[in-house]
Design a protein around this motif. Structure first.
Motif, PDB file in Angstrom:
ATOM      1  N   VAL A   1       0.855  -1.184   0.000  1.00 13.14           N
ATOM      2  CA  VAL A   1       0.000   0.000   0.000  1.00 13.14           C
ATOM      3  C   VAL A   1       0.894   1.237   0.000  1.00 13.14           C
ATOM      4  N   ALA A   2       0.557   2.214  -0.837  1.00 16.41           N
ATOM      5  CA  ALA A   2       1.285   3.483  -0.889  1.00 16.41           C
ATOM      6  C   ALA A   2       0.288   4.620  -0.738  1.00 16.41           C
ATOM      7  N   VAL A   3       0.607   5.609   0.109  1.00 17.01           N
ATOM      8  CA  VAL A   3      -0.297   6.735   0.331  1.00 17.01           C
ATOM      9  C   VAL A   3       0.478   8.043   0.323  1.00 17.01           C
ATOM     10  N   SER A   4      -0.227   9.107  -0.063  1.00 23.62           N
ATOM     11  CA  SER A   4       0.366  10.438  -0.066  1.00 23.62           C
ATOM     12  C   SER A   4      -0.762  11.462  -0.073  1.00 23.62           C
ATOM     13  N   VAL A   5      -0.423  12.693   0.282  1.00 21.94           N
ATOM     14  CA  VAL A   5      -1.419  13.760   0.243  1.00 21.94           C
ATOM     15  C   VAL A   5      -1.720  14.194  -1.183  1.00 21.94           C
ATOM     16  N   ASP A   6      -0.866  13.824  -2.125  1.00 18.50           N
ATOM     17  CA  ASP A   6      -1.071  14.170  -3.537  1.00 18.50           C
ATOM     18  C   ASP A   6      -0.347  13.130  -4.378  1.00 18.50           C
TER      19      ASP A   6
END
Length: 368
Positions: free
Chosen positions: A272-277
């Motif tokens: 899983v990869a997450v970021s604000v943008d």
């Protein structure tokens, strides 16, 4: 990074008050040991002189043809609005310069094909600004999948929901025109789906919805309400060439967006990869689980994936990562093979054409 002489590069589109250059290309080149910012060019000498002073460039020009005639300049970057990519890019190629052009490469696939063909004919190295795949976290995900962290990829999903301002000044409302080639489908979806494919492999076919939900934008400095033909919401589902399935949702929303999330599920693990943008803009947090564990653990990109120097402002770092690969490609050294070039850009243009075709025809379409 290298002890070799830096590559002398000229930047076309160097206005320091607007656009992508002052946020990304100018700081990346000014900080990069592999490049010497030998020249900057804008349409006005005054603004070119400003950029030269602000980023310690070698010379300033208001005519890119004159700049490209300088035999000491080895490479050129074109960082302009998409409709203006074609002429300076072809001029740089004809001048024999290694050429880095922002994504989308062309306003149309036909323009992109013509530029890629010309680059091959002239024997120069090229790069296209798909920097999300150069993000260290995305590169680490790619290596993890290739090394079997999740086993066979069964399904994957990526989502990017951004704030899409419905009131813009006249300097930004040009993007409302679908025919100009700079909108949510080509830019946000192009960058996001390219990063996904760099990790899990290419799509074999797609079934899609391409939609314009905001049919008007308010032009704040003129008070006009303007019609919009550019798409702002894209849904993609399809089969991967590897046999798994994938889905993509890209949206430009009137208010707060929820950011970026990529999920990869395989027979032996999860990533899983997450970021604000989007990872083209920001750094990404990645987590994974495998070997019978259902608890996601933090994963850190390998140090060797950080190719660029520290660059002021987080937006510029991944562009600096691409410049590291561009320099390696020009010199024929390691890491150059991973560079997205003009031929790669043509493939992505064709993929976006397939997404649009599927939506227009209401049926599944094979991806060339």
């Amino acid at each position: 990074m290298t002890t070799q002489q830096p590559i002398r590069i000229g930047l076309i589109g160097a206005n320091i008050h607007q656009g992508w250059s002052p946020r990304a290309h100018l700081p990346a080149l000014a900080a990069h040991p592999d490049f010497d910012l030998a020249a900057v060019c804008t349409t006005r000498q005054e603004s070119a002189d400003e950029a030269r002073a602000a980023f310690n460039a070698g010379s300033a020009w208001n005519d890119y043809n004159r700049m490209l005639a300088d035999a000491d300049i080895e490479a050129a970057t074109i960082s302009l609005r998409v409709p203006s990519h074609y002429e300076p890019t072809t001029a740089a190629l004809r001048a024999g310069k290694h050429t880095f052009t922002e994504w989308p490469l062309g306003r149309t696939t036909e323009e992109a094909i013509e530029m890629a063909d010309l680059a091959r004919e002239r024997g120069v190295k090229t790069a296209v600004g798909l920097q999300a795949r150069a993000n260290p976290a995305i590169a680490h995900l790619r290596n993890l999948v290739a090394d079997g962290y999740v086993g066979r990829v069964m399904t994957c999903h990526v989502r990017l929901m951004r704030e899409g301002v419905l009131s813009r000044d006249s300097g930004r409302t040009w993007q409302r025109d679908n025919e100009l080639g700079a909108h949510t489908l080509t830019i946000a979806c192009g960058h996001t789906i390219d990063a996904l494919c760099s990790v899990v492999g290419e799509f074999a076919d797609v079934a899609t919805v391409v939609s314009t939900q905001a049919s008007t934008w308010h032009e704040s400095d003129t008070g006009q309400d303007l019609p919009v033909t550019s798409p702002d919401n894209i849904l993609v589902s399809g089969n991967l060439q590897s046999g798994g399935v994938g889905s993509v949702q890209i949206g430009s929303t009137p208010w707060a967006g929820s950011g970026y999330r990529m999920e990869i599920y395989g027979e032996e693990g999860t990533l899983v990869a997450v970021s604000v943008d989007s990872p083209q803009m920001q750094q990404v947090t990645i987590r994974g689980a495998r070997g019978g564990s259902n608890e996601l653990q933090d994963l850190t990109p390998a140090e060797e994936l950080h190719l660029a120097p520290e660059i002021p402002g987080g937006t510029a770092y991944n562009v600096g990562q691409l410049y590291s690969r561009f320099a390696a490609s020009i010199r024929g050294t390691a890491n150059g093979d991973a560079l997205p070039d003009f031929d790669h850009a043509v493939e992505l243009h064709r993929f976006i054409d397939a997404i649009r075709q599927s939506s227009d025809e209401g049926q599944r379409v094979a991806v060339a």
